[in-house]
Write a protein that holds these residues in place. Structure first.
Motif, PDB file in Angstrom:
ATOM      1  N   GLY A 159      -6.152  12.233 -71.665  1.00 43.27           N
ATOM      2  CA  GLY A 159      -5.118  12.098 -72.692  1.00 43.27           C
ATOM      3  C   GLY A 159      -4.685  10.680 -72.998  1.00 43.27           C
ATOM      4  N   GLU A 160      -5.436   9.671 -72.537  1.00 40.57           N
ATOM      5  CA  GLU A 160      -5.007   8.277 -72.730  1.00 40.57           C
ATOM      6  C   GLU A 160      -5.221   7.801 -74.164  1.00 40.57           C
ATOM      7  N   ILE A 161      -6.306   8.258 -74.801  1.00 43.81           N
ATOM      8  CA  ILE A 161      -6.578   7.806 -76.178  1.00 43.81           C
ATOM      9  C   ILE A 161      -5.965   8.836 -77.128  1.00 43.81           C
ATOM     10  N   THR A 162      -4.783   8.515 -77.615  1.00 42.36           N
ATOM     11  CA  THR A 162      -4.075   9.410 -78.532  1.00 42.36           C
ATOM     12  C   THR A 162      -4.477   9.048 -79.963  1.00 42.36           C
ATOM     13  N   GLY A 163      -3.995   9.837 -80.913  1.00 43.50           N
ATOM     14  CA  GLY A 163      -4.291   9.556 -82.312  1.00 43.50           C
ATOM     15  C   GLY A 163      -3.831   8.150 -82.690  1.00 43.50           C
TER      16      GLY A 163
ATOM     17  N   GLY B 228     -11.688  14.199 -70.281  1.00 38.64           N
ATOM     18  CA  GLY B 228     -10.703  14.444 -71.344  1.00 38.64           C
ATOM     19  C   GLY B 228      -9.834  13.258 -71.717  1.00 38.64           C
ATOM     20  N   PRO B 229     -10.389  12.030 -71.820  1.00 40.67           N
ATOM     21  CA  PRO B 229      -9.526  10.882 -72.127  1.00 40.67           C
ATOM     22  C   PRO B 229      -9.054  10.854 -73.582  1.00 40.67           C
ATOM     23  N   THR B 230      -9.740  11.615 -74.463  1.00 41.24           N
ATOM     24  CA  THR B 230      -9.445  11.532 -75.899  1.00 41.24           C
ATOM     25  C   THR B 230      -8.803  12.829 -76.369  1.00 41.24           C
ATOM     26  N   THR B 231      -7.648  12.751 -77.003  1.00 45.85           N
ATOM     27  CA  THR B 231      -6.974  13.977 -77.465  1.00 45.85           C
ATOM     28  C   THR B 231      -7.692  14.505 -78.718  1.00 45.85           C
TER      29      THR B 231
ATOM     30  N   LEU C  24     -18.050  -7.855 -69.621  1.00 51.22           N
ATOM     31  CA  LEU C  24     -16.757  -7.158 -69.496  1.00 51.22           C
ATOM     32  C   LEU C  24     -15.633  -8.082 -69.964  1.00 51.22           C
ATOM     33  N   LEU C  25     -14.830  -7.621 -70.946  1.00 56.10           N
ATOM     34  CA  LEU C  25     -13.764  -8.479 -71.480  1.00 56.10           C
ATOM     35  C   LEU C  25     -12.371  -8.125 -70.963  1.00 56.10           C
ATOM     36  N   ALA C  26     -12.117  -6.841 -70.690  1.00 57.66           N
ATOM     37  CA  ALA C  26     -10.765  -6.464 -70.261  1.00 57.66           C
ATOM     38  C   ALA C  26     -10.804  -5.202 -69.417  1.00 57.66           C
ATOM     39  N   VAL C  27      -9.842  -5.105 -68.477  1.00 56.12           N
ATOM     40  CA  VAL C  27      -9.711  -3.911 -67.637  1.00 56.12           C
ATOM     41  C   VAL C  27      -8.243  -3.531 -67.574  1.00 56.12           C
ATOM     42  N   ASN C  28      -7.978  -2.235 -67.742  1.00 50.07           N
ATOM     43  CA  ASN C  28      -6.613  -1.729 -67.557  1.00 50.07           C
ATOM     44  C   ASN C  28      -6.651  -0.734 -66.412  1.00 50.07           C
ATOM     45  N   ASP C  29      -5.717  -0.859 -65.450  1.00 49.09           N
ATOM     46  CA  ASP C  29      -5.610   0.192 -64.432  1.00 49.09           C
ATOM     47  C   ASP C  29      -4.164   0.628 -64.321  1.00 49.09           C
ATOM     48  N   ALA C  30      -3.846   1.428 -63.311  1.00 54.40           N
ATOM     49  CA  ALA C  30      -2.506   2.016 -63.219  1.00 54.40           C
ATOM     50  C   ALA C  30      -1.428   0.938 -63.087  1.00 54.40           C
ATOM     51  N   ASP C  31      -1.807  -0.251 -62.631  1.00 51.60           N
ATOM     52  CA  ASP C  31      -0.793  -1.271 -62.367  1.00 51.60           C
ATOM     53  C   ASP C  31      -0.741  -2.380 -63.410  1.00 51.60           C
ATOM     54  N   GLY C  32      -1.717  -2.464 -64.285  1.00 52.44           N
ATOM     55  CA  GLY C  32      -1.669  -3.518 -65.298  1.00 52.44           C
ATOM     56  C   GLY C  32      -3.014  -3.764 -65.952  1.00 52.44           C
ATOM     57  N   THR C  33      -3.069  -4.864 -66.717  1.00 46.88           N
ATOM     58  CA  THR C  33      -4.269  -5.136 -67.513  1.00 46.88           C
ATOM     59  C   THR C  33      -4.674  -6.597 -67.365  1.00 46.88           C
ATOM     60  N   ILE C  34      -5.981  -6.835 -67.281  1.00 43.70           N
ATOM     61  CA  ILE C  34      -6.471  -8.218 -67.255  1.00 43.70           C
ATOM     62  C   ILE C  34      -7.474  -8.427 -68.384  1.00 43.70           C
TER      63      ILE C  34
ATOM     64  N   ALA D 299     -14.225  -5.282 -78.684  1.00 44.50           N
ATOM     65  CA  ALA D 299     -15.426  -5.212 -77.850  1.00 44.50           C
ATOM     66  C   ALA D 299     -16.269  -4.075 -78.403  1.00 44.50           C
ATOM     67  N   GLU D 300     -17.560  -4.180 -78.212  1.00 46.09           N
ATOM     68  CA  GLU D 300     -18.476  -3.164 -78.753  1.00 46.09           C
ATOM     69  C   GLU D 300     -18.198  -1.763 -78.172  1.00 46.09           C
ATOM     70  N   ILE D 301     -18.010  -1.728 -76.831  1.00 44.88           N
ATOM     71  CA  ILE D 301     -17.940  -0.429 -76.139  1.00 44.88           C
ATOM     72  C   ILE D 301     -16.628  -0.327 -75.356  1.00 44.88           C
ATOM     73  N   LEU D 302     -16.000   0.844 -75.412  1.00 49.43           N
ATOM     74  CA  LEU D 302     -14.827   1.130 -74.562  1.00 49.43           C
ATOM     75  C   LEU D 302     -15.217   2.244 -73.606  1.00 49.43           C
ATOM     76  N   ILE D 303     -14.974   1.991 -72.307  1.00 49.75           N
ATOM     77  CA  ILE D 303     -15.248   3.039 -71.308  1.00 49.75           C
ATOM     78  C   ILE D 303     -13.919   3.482 -70.702  1.00 49.75           C
ATOM     79  N   PRO D 304     -13.335   4.591 -71.173  1.00 53.39           N
ATOM     80  CA  PRO D 304     -12.147   5.096 -70.500  1.00 53.39           C
ATOM     81  C   PRO D 304     -12.584   5.773 -69.197  1.00 53.39           C
ATOM     82  N   ALA D 305     -12.061   5.308 -68.068  1.00 48.49           N
ATOM     83  CA  ALA D 305     -12.475   5.871 -66.774  1.00 48.49           C
ATOM     84  C   ALA D 305     -11.249   6.030 -65.873  1.00 48.49           C
ATOM     85  N   ALA D 306     -10.130   6.433 -66.504  1.00 43.78           N
ATOM     86  CA  ALA D 306      -8.907   6.662 -65.702  1.00 43.78           C
ATOM     87  C   ALA D 306      -8.530   8.134 -65.819  1.00 43.78           C
ATOM     88  N   LEU D 307      -7.456   8.414 -66.532  1.00 38.49           N
ATOM     89  CA  LEU D 307      -6.992   9.807 -66.600  1.00 38.49           C
ATOM     90  C   LEU D 307      -7.216  10.390 -67.985  1.00 38.49           C
TER      91      LEU D 307
END
Ligand code: NAD
Length: 538
Positions: free
Chosen positions: A403-407, A424-427, A339-349, A393-401
């Motif tokens: 519409g996050e991945i826009t064009g 529905g993370p991807t528009t 795991l290289l990075a995590v983003n949540d509602a409050d920030g990113t590491i 990173a090889e794989i991205l796992i969107p696991a929040a809300l």
């Protein structure tokens, strides 16, 4: 002149003064707006449905049945809130410089919320030496707080029941500030597709409350949940509509909902299947808590197995470190992923050398971490959200809300595979960009179907009064998801075949299609079969 005569006179005067202007008909003010369809989140979400329906030539009446929900319920829930203490800024607190400290006799009665406010539960201040001035008091932490008396508040609640051709409505309960009928319609429809894809005998539903749960205390959430179920009870049932946890809700909320539904019922114990996602000690299923995250990983694993590769050494990033994201990360890491990075509602590491996932889980679950955020984790550095999307990173796992991945974001991504843990993370625009850029996708309706699949196992166990082991549950889940994911891959590549595990021959459409369309084709063919074989009730 009587009133009627005066009105008549004013009408004829108006007609004389403006002979060319016809009087507005009263019904003009009530005219229904122009029915031109507007683009909404729901219509966006249904774009793929219509494409799949066109591709397979879905029967027109089945399309009509599916393109709008069976029922859309909106109702209101009221609850009495607790008294709370709102912290003053240091400047505002200066005018209370000599205010003595209030020694609280029962500190357990004080509940600190994520936004800094403190709730007074029970009789928190009873028996304490309370020094109060102009509605303010000072606590032993040195801070000055304004006492806000608890008032009643009203919340908007929803339950959308999309379709039940294949079985009772099934879908989560979301407690979130940004919810709407449109959103719940989209999420309920997703459940109809997902239950068909994972072959569980349910339809689709979704609902919840417009509320930011982090602004309310335990007892308040309990009161709101009980009142919510009090109103929901007439609309649902173990064989009608079965809720489960979603964003902002969990097993504790499910326990409250179950209690409220069954309160006073003579056969309480047979009604436990009214909600799923319960604690295992009260009828939940082993493996349910981690099931959605585990299912995401089963799909990713199968994607690589198909290419003759394993997860060992694969790098990944996760957006959202709640139920789905955290367990997906834990299971990925256990299988050798980094795991290289995590983003949540409050920030990113971010940590280019890899984040220690068990340590991050402990950080997030620490009771002192009130926001349950990844921020502040010592084993990684803080970065900006916009940089999260560009972490290679090889794989991205969107696991929040959704519409996050826009064009625009899709243009920047540096991953090779997206496994959609969130709904529905991807528009649709991002979908087109991903196709163009050759980034692979495991669509949400299969990737995150692990939750509803084990919810089904929980429902069966409740109905049969059984309890299965975690190993049994995981083995069944792995088989169900991999089998259906393989059918989707075959539809996508147009390689109809029968193996020991799966048979994709009835579903391939004679040409290659992208994975999201393939998944929807599988769902629609399975749902259509019910309408075609059973016919329509009149
Ligand atoms: P959760 O409430 O446990 O966690 C949500 C996470 O998302 C938290 O870490 C939160 O900080 C983060 N988040 C919220 N808003 C964000 C934002 N704007 N930017 C970045 N991060 C944000 O919820 P969950 O149960 O893990 O659900 C996550 C997603 O998975 C949702 O889309 C949900 O519909 C979907 N899902 C959940 C399940 C399940 O079984 N829980 C099943 C299927 C799908």
């Amino acid at each position: 002149m009587t009133l009627t005569e005066r009105i008549r006179e004013s009408y004829s005067r108006a007609a004389r003064e403006e002979p060319t202007q016809p009087m507005a008909e009263p019904q003009n003010f009530m005219r229904v707006p122009d029915p031109t369809p507007k683009r909404t989140l729901y219509t966006d979400a249904m774009e793929i449905f219509h494409r799949a329906a066109d591709t397979i030539g879905l029967a027109p009446r089945v399309r009509l049945e599916l393109e709008e929900p069976d029922y859309e319920h909106i109702f209101y829930v009221t609850a009495k809130l607790k008294d709370r203490l709102r912290p003053l800024s240091p400047e505002a607190a200066r005018s209370f410089g000599d205010l003595p400290v209030t020694q609280v006799r029962d500190p357990n009665g004080l509940e600190r919320l994520a936004d800094g406010q403190i709730l007074l539960n029970g009789k928190a201040l009873l028996g304490s030496d309370v020094a109060i001035r102009r509605g303010h008091l000072r606590l032993p932490d040195g801070g000055v707080y304004q006492l806000i008396p608890g008032e009643s508040q009203r919340f908007k609640a929803y339950r959308v029941q999309h379709n039940q051709a294949r079985g009772p409505y099934k879908g989560g309960i979301r407690y979130h500030r940004e919810v709407s009928l449109d959103l719940f319609k989209a999420l309920a429809a997703e459940m109809t597709w997902k239950t068909a894809i994972s072959e569980v005998p349910f339809g689709g539903g979704k609902g919840g409350i417009q509320i930011d749960p982090r602004q309310y205390g335990r007892e308040e959430i309990e009161a709101i949940t009980l009142r919510f179920m009090y109103k929901l009870k007439r609309l649902i049932g173990p064989n009608i509509d079965i809720p489960a946890p979603d964003v902002g809700t969990n097993g504790e909320i499910m326990a409250l909902m179950m209690r409220q539904y069954l309160d006073g019922e003579r056969e309480r114990h047979v009604g436990r299947a009214i909600v799923t996602g319960k604690d295992v000690r009260i009828g939940g299923s082993e493996g349910r808590v981690k099931a959605t995250g585990r299912g995401v990983v089963y799909c990713i694993e199968d994607y690589y197995t198909d290419r003759g590769e394993s997860l060992k050494g694969k790098t990944f990033t996760v957006q959202g470190f709640g139920n789905v994201g955290s367990y997906a990360a834990e299971i990925m890491a256990a299988l050798g992923g980094r795991l290289l990075a995590v983003n949540d509602a409050d920030g990113t590491i971010f940590n280019p050398d890899g984040i220690d996932v068990p340590a991050l889980l402990a950080h997030v679950q620490d009771p002192k971490n009130l926001k349950r955020s990844v921020l502040g984790f010592p084993g990684a550095q803080k970065i900006e959200k916009q940089d999260f999307w560009e972490v290679p990173a090889e794989i991205l796992i969107p696991a929040a809300l959704g519409g996050e991945i826009t064009g625009e974001i899709a243009e920047k991504l540096k991953c090779k595979l997206i496994a959609e843990g969130a709904n529905g993370p991807t528009t649709p625009e991002a979908d087109r960009v991903l196709l163009k850029r050759g980034i692979d996708l495991i669509p949400d309706i299969i990737a995150n179907a692990g939750g509803v699949t084990v919810s089904y196992y929980e429902w069966i166990q409740n109905k049969r009064m059984e309890s299965w082991t975690e190993a049994e549950v995981n083995a069944k889940l792995e088989h169900a998801l991999k089998r259906n994911y393989r059918i989707i891959r075959d539809i996508s590549r147009n390689t109809p075949r029968r193996t020991e595990m799966h048979d994709s021959r009835p579903f391939c459409v004679g040409k290659q299609v992208e994975p999201r369309l393939a998944a929807m084709i599988l769902a629609l063919k399975r749902i259509e079969a019910h309408y075609i074989i059973e016919g329509f009730s009149q």
